[in-house]
Design a protein around this motif. Sequence first.
Motif, PDB file in Angstrom:
ATOM      1  N   PHE A 140      -2.386  -3.055  -6.688  1.00  0.00           N
ATOM      2  CA  PHE A 140      -3.716  -2.733  -6.176  1.00  0.00           C
ATOM      3  C   PHE A 140      -4.295  -4.012  -6.249  1.00  0.00           C
ATOM      4  O   PHE A 140      -5.004  -4.477  -4.935  1.00  0.00           O
ATOM      5  CB  PHE A 140      -4.560  -2.086  -7.317  1.00  0.00           C
ATOM      6  N   ARG A 141      -3.934  -5.287  -6.876  1.00  0.00           N
ATOM      7  CA  ARG A 141      -4.612  -6.583  -6.791  1.00  0.00           C
ATOM      8  C   ARG A 141      -3.885  -7.297  -5.683  1.00  0.00           C
ATOM      9  O   ARG A 141      -4.925  -7.892  -4.880  1.00  0.00           O
ATOM     10  CB  ARG A 141      -4.138  -7.292  -8.232  1.00  0.00           C
ATOM     11  N   HIS A 142      -2.795  -7.056  -5.426  1.00  0.00           N
ATOM     12  CA  HIS A 142      -2.350  -7.657  -4.028  1.00  0.00           C
ATOM     13  C   HIS A 142      -2.976  -7.100  -2.932  1.00  0.00           C
ATOM     14  O   HIS A 142      -3.269  -7.964  -2.047  1.00  0.00           O
ATOM     15  CB  HIS A 142      -0.725  -7.468  -4.187  1.00  0.00           C
ATOM     16  N   CYS A 143      -3.198  -5.857  -2.766  1.00  0.00           N
ATOM     17  CA  CYS A 143      -3.843  -5.112  -1.866  1.00  0.00           C
ATOM     18  C   CYS A 143      -5.125  -5.919  -1.726  1.00  0.00           C
ATOM     19  O   CYS A 143      -5.495  -6.186  -0.466  1.00  0.00           O
ATOM     20  CB  CYS A 143      -3.686  -3.802  -1.674  1.00  0.00           C
ATOM     21  N   GLN A 144      -5.977  -5.778  -2.731  1.00  0.00           N
ATOM     22  CA  GLN A 144      -7.177  -6.222  -2.671  1.00  0.00           C
ATOM     23  C   GLN A 144      -7.404  -7.797  -2.321  1.00  0.00           C
ATOM     24  O   GLN A 144      -8.107  -8.064  -1.471  1.00  0.00           O
ATOM     25  CB  GLN A 144      -7.850  -6.109  -4.121  1.00  0.00           C
ATOM     26  N   GLN A 145      -6.458  -8.569  -2.906  1.00  0.00           N
ATOM     27  CA  GLN A 145      -6.348  -9.978  -2.418  1.00  0.00           C
ATOM     28  C   GLN A 145      -6.070 -10.091  -0.868  1.00  0.00           C
ATOM     29  O   GLN A 145      -6.745 -10.967  -0.089  1.00  0.00           O
ATOM     30  CB  GLN A 145      -5.256 -10.760  -3.068  1.00  0.00           C
ATOM     31  N   SER A 146      -5.283  -9.177  -0.258  1.00  0.00           N
ATOM     32  CA  SER A 146      -4.817  -9.259   1.169  1.00  0.00           C
ATOM     33  C   SER A 146      -6.125  -8.950   1.908  1.00  0.00           C
ATOM     34  O   SER A 146      -6.492  -9.494   2.771  1.00  0.00           O
ATOM     35  CB  SER A 146      -4.012  -8.254   1.361  1.00  0.00           C
ATOM     36  N   LEU A 147      -7.044  -8.042   1.478  1.00  0.00           N
ATOM     37  CA  LEU A 147      -8.219  -7.398   2.300  1.00  0.00           C
ATOM     38  C   LEU A 147      -9.254  -8.699   2.141  1.00  0.00           C
ATOM     39  O   LEU A 147      -9.946  -8.764   3.125  1.00  0.00           O
ATOM     40  CB  LEU A 147      -8.774  -6.256   1.596  1.00  0.00           C
ATOM     41  N   GLU A 148      -9.339  -9.316   1.128  1.00  0.00           N
ATOM     42  CA  GLU A 148     -10.413 -10.398   0.897  1.00  0.00           C
ATOM     43  C   GLU A 148      -9.754 -11.432   1.914  1.00  0.00           C
ATOM     44  O   GLU A 148     -10.913 -12.060   2.401  1.00  0.00           O
ATOM     45  CB  GLU A 148     -10.429 -10.907  -0.360  1.00  0.00           C
ATOM     46  N   LEU A 173       0.901  -1.187  -0.073  1.00  0.00           N
ATOM     47  CA  LEU A 173      -0.147   0.059  -0.044  1.00  0.00           C
ATOM     48  C   LEU A 173       0.793   1.184  -0.045  1.00  0.00           C
ATOM     49  O   LEU A 173       0.643   2.254  -0.690  1.00  0.00           O
ATOM     50  CB  LEU A 173      -1.073  -0.137   1.090  1.00  0.00           C
ATOM     51  N   GLU A 224     -10.745 -10.573   5.342  1.00  0.00           N
ATOM     52  CA  GLU A 224     -12.297 -10.525   5.770  1.00  0.00           C
ATOM     53  C   GLU A 224     -12.623 -11.917   5.881  1.00  0.00           C
ATOM     54  O   GLU A 224     -13.526 -12.131   6.587  1.00  0.00           O
ATOM     55  CB  GLU A 224     -13.075  -9.889   4.463  1.00  0.00           C
TER      56      GLU A 224
END
Length: 85
Positions: free
Chosen positions: A52-60, A21, A63
Amino acid sequence: MAKTLSAPGKTPPVADFEHSLDELEQLVARMETGEMSLDESLASFERGIGLFRHCQQSLEQAELRVRLLLDPEAPDSAEPFEPEL
């Protein structure tokens, strides 16, 4: 009781997310100056999409972990978080 350690040299997921990030924010700031060449801009954009894709995957994944903690028997029945506006 033995404590399990992560593999040496392996970055913890939270630190990895924070690093990605931070790099993405720095990349955006450099791109917003408008001083990059077209080739540099395209390379930076490509890197930014990957971050961005790495961050999104980490957030998923985070969750999913929260859902499993809230209801380990039925994680699919856990209600999703409502985004703050």
